[in-house]
Design a protein around this motif. Sequence first.
Motif, short mmCIF file in Angstrom:
data_model
loop_
_atom_site.label_atom_id
_atom_site.label_comp_id
_atom_site.label_asym_id
_atom_site.label_seq_id
_atom_site.Cartn_x
_atom_site.Cartn_y
_atom_site.Cartn_z
N THR A 161 0.84 -1.21 0.00
CA THR A 161 0.00 0.00 0.00
C THR A 161 0.87 1.25 0.00
O THR A 161 2.10 1.17 0.02
CB THR A 161 -0.95 -0.01 1.23
OG1 THR A 161 -1.92 1.03 1.10
CG2 THR A 161 -0.19 0.17 2.54
N THR A 162 0.23 2.42 -0.03
CA THR A 162 0.94 3.69 0.10
C THR A 162 0.55 4.31 1.44
O THR A 162 -0.43 3.89 2.07
CB THR A 162 0.55 4.68 -1.01
OG1 THR A 162 -0.84 5.01 -0.84
CG2 THR A 162 0.78 4.08 -2.39
N LYS A 163 1.29 5.32 1.85
CA LYS A 163 1.01 5.98 3.13
C LYS A 163 -0.39 6.57 3.15
O LYS A 163 -1.12 6.43 4.13
CB LYS A 163 2.07 7.06 3.39
CG LYS A 163 1.98 7.69 4.76
CD LYS A 163 3.24 8.46 5.13
CE LYS A 163 3.42 9.71 4.33
NZ LYS A 163 4.54 10.55 4.83
N GLU A 164 -0.78 7.22 2.06
CA GLU A 164 -2.11 7.85 2.00
C GLU A 164 -3.23 6.80 2.01
O GLU A 164 -4.26 6.98 2.66
CB GLU A 164 -2.22 8.75 0.76
CG GLU A 164 -1.53 10.10 0.94
CD GLU A 164 -1.87 10.79 2.26
OE1 GLU A 164 -3.07 10.90 2.59
OE2 GLU A 164 -0.94 11.21 2.99
N GLN A 165 -3.02 5.70 1.26
CA GLN A 165 -4.03 4.63 1.25
C GLN A 165 -4.17 4.01 2.64
O GLN A 165 -5.27 3.69 3.09
CB GLN A 165 -3.63 3.54 0.24
CG GLN A 165 -3.83 3.94 -1.21
CD GLN A 165 -3.17 2.98 -2.18
OE1 GLN A 165 -2.35 2.14 -1.81
NE2 GLN A 165 -3.53 3.09 -3.46
N LEU A 166 -3.03 3.86 3.34
CA LEU A 166 -3.06 3.28 4.69
C LEU A 166 -3.80 4.21 5.65
O LEU A 166 -4.61 3.75 6.46
CB LEU A 166 -1.62 3.03 5.18
CG LEU A 166 -1.49 2.53 6.62
CD1 LEU A 166 -2.21 1.19 6.83
CD2 LEU A 166 -0.02 2.39 7.02
N ARG A 167 -3.54 5.51 5.55
CA ARG A 167 -4.23 6.48 6.41
C ARG A 167 -5.74 6.36 6.25
O ARG A 167 -6.48 6.34 7.22
CB ARG A 167 -3.82 7.92 6.04
CG ARG A 167 -2.55 8.39 6.67
CD ARG A 167 -2.38 9.88 6.43
NE ARG A 167 -3.04 10.66 7.47
CZ ARG A 167 -3.19 11.98 7.43
NH1 ARG A 167 -2.75 12.66 6.39
NH2 ARG A 167 -3.78 12.63 8.41
N LYS A 168 -6.16 6.27 5.00
CA LYS A 168 -7.59 6.19 4.71
C LYS A 168 -8.18 4.88 5.25
O LYS A 168 -9.24 4.87 5.88
CB LYS A 168 -7.82 6.30 3.20
CG LYS A 168 -9.28 6.39 2.78
CD LYS A 168 -9.43 6.59 1.29
CE LYS A 168 -10.89 6.73 0.90
NZ LYS A 168 -11.72 5.59 1.32
N ALA A 169 -7.46 3.77 5.02
CA ALA A 169 -7.94 2.46 5.48
C ALA A 169 -8.05 2.41 7.00
O ALA A 169 -9.00 1.86 7.56
CB ALA A 169 -7.02 1.36 4.97
N LEU A 170 -7.08 3.01 7.69
CA LEU A 170 -7.11 3.04 9.15
C LEU A 170 -8.25 3.93 9.65
O LEU A 170 -8.93 3.61 10.63
CB LEU A 170 -5.78 3.51 9.72
CG LEU A 170 -4.64 2.50 9.69
CD1 LEU A 170 -3.29 3.17 9.96
CD2 LEU A 170 -4.86 1.37 10.71
#
Length: 405
Positions: A161-170
């Motif tokens: 994943t990417t940092k932004e995608q991870l932020r959104k998923a969390l």
Amino acid sequence: MKLHRNLVFAVIDALNLIFNEKEYADKVVQKVLKFDKRWGARDRGFIAETTYEMVRYKRLYEEIAEVKAPFSRPDLFRMWAVWAVLKGIQIPDWKQIEPTPERRIKGRFDELSKIRKYREAIPDWIDELGVKALGEKLWEAEMAKLNEPAEVILRTNTLKTTKEQLRKALLDEGIVTDPIKGYPVALRLPERANVFVTECFKKGLFEVQDASSQLVAEMLQIEPGQRVVDTCAGAGGKSLHIAALMENKGQLIAMDIYESKLKELKRRARRNGAHNIETREIESTKVFKKLYGSADRVLIDAPCTGLGVLRRNPDSKWKMQPEFLEKITKTQHEIIRSYSKIVRPGGKMVYATCSILPQENNDQVTSFLASEEGKDFTLVQEKKIYASKSGFDGFYMALLDKKAQ
């Protein structure tokens, strides 16, 4: 704040195991939190946070409570009562707790707070060592910062994943995170949460890894397709980061003397989707001698006193003995000379520790560069990271180039 007897008793049980049975605080807290399945997040938080704070300030609390190790159960309750008074918590009327002289406790606290070894709760020998190594001002600032609870920092697994995608998923799972300037794949939790129960964790989208620790693999200047050796891999926090930087291309050999840690690394690698890691247990010198002159990049994340990560392991300051420093610096001396031979001509090596003592850090690198084994190496860059300046764990890392032949 209403105190529940079973929660306080759980804290006392934990302190007994840590102080008297010499068990590791993190393992004890995990064990104690399983005592009662009915405990909710707040209950569990109280047990963990109170236990860690009492371990952190053991010297101060035992001095005020006028008790000495080994601690009896009444001694531990007396120390707990000191903690409660200083937190402004009303002492419950339980038979285990003697009448508590609140005014005397506060008076003693005011008195002892003027003396660093009590205020920051450190053994005399570590205090003397730190002042000598870093000077009064830096040591004082460092000890104060290392007594603060560590933040939860995540490292994005860029294989998935990417940092932004991870932020959104969390965020979809109710967990808020903030990026940290200067740390490419790090996210900080403004509020503590159990991230290990999230779907994001189960899917291997991140690892919990301090921001300072994340700089180590970055310093290796890894390129996909290379041969990289992590010589003291342990359970693989940095190996997994290296695998992500390699984009699963090339070969990553993760070595350690402990088979159990390498098994944990394999398990974590599967969750992370890191397929290019090969583990090797160091049963004899043959294991690493076979690799001499063959690696593009070598990481020596050397065993150390861990004085830079006291926020995470506050019990280590009570377990460590003065002779350990002499023993560990000798081990570091041998490790850097042996494992540096794995670097091929034209390759790079990073030597790192989670200590803040020069004896374990730049002194080791200087000594190595002056040795026969270090004559083909050049120091390119070094970072001395202090918790009081960065806000993250104390670390040291040095990048060395090996001359091309």
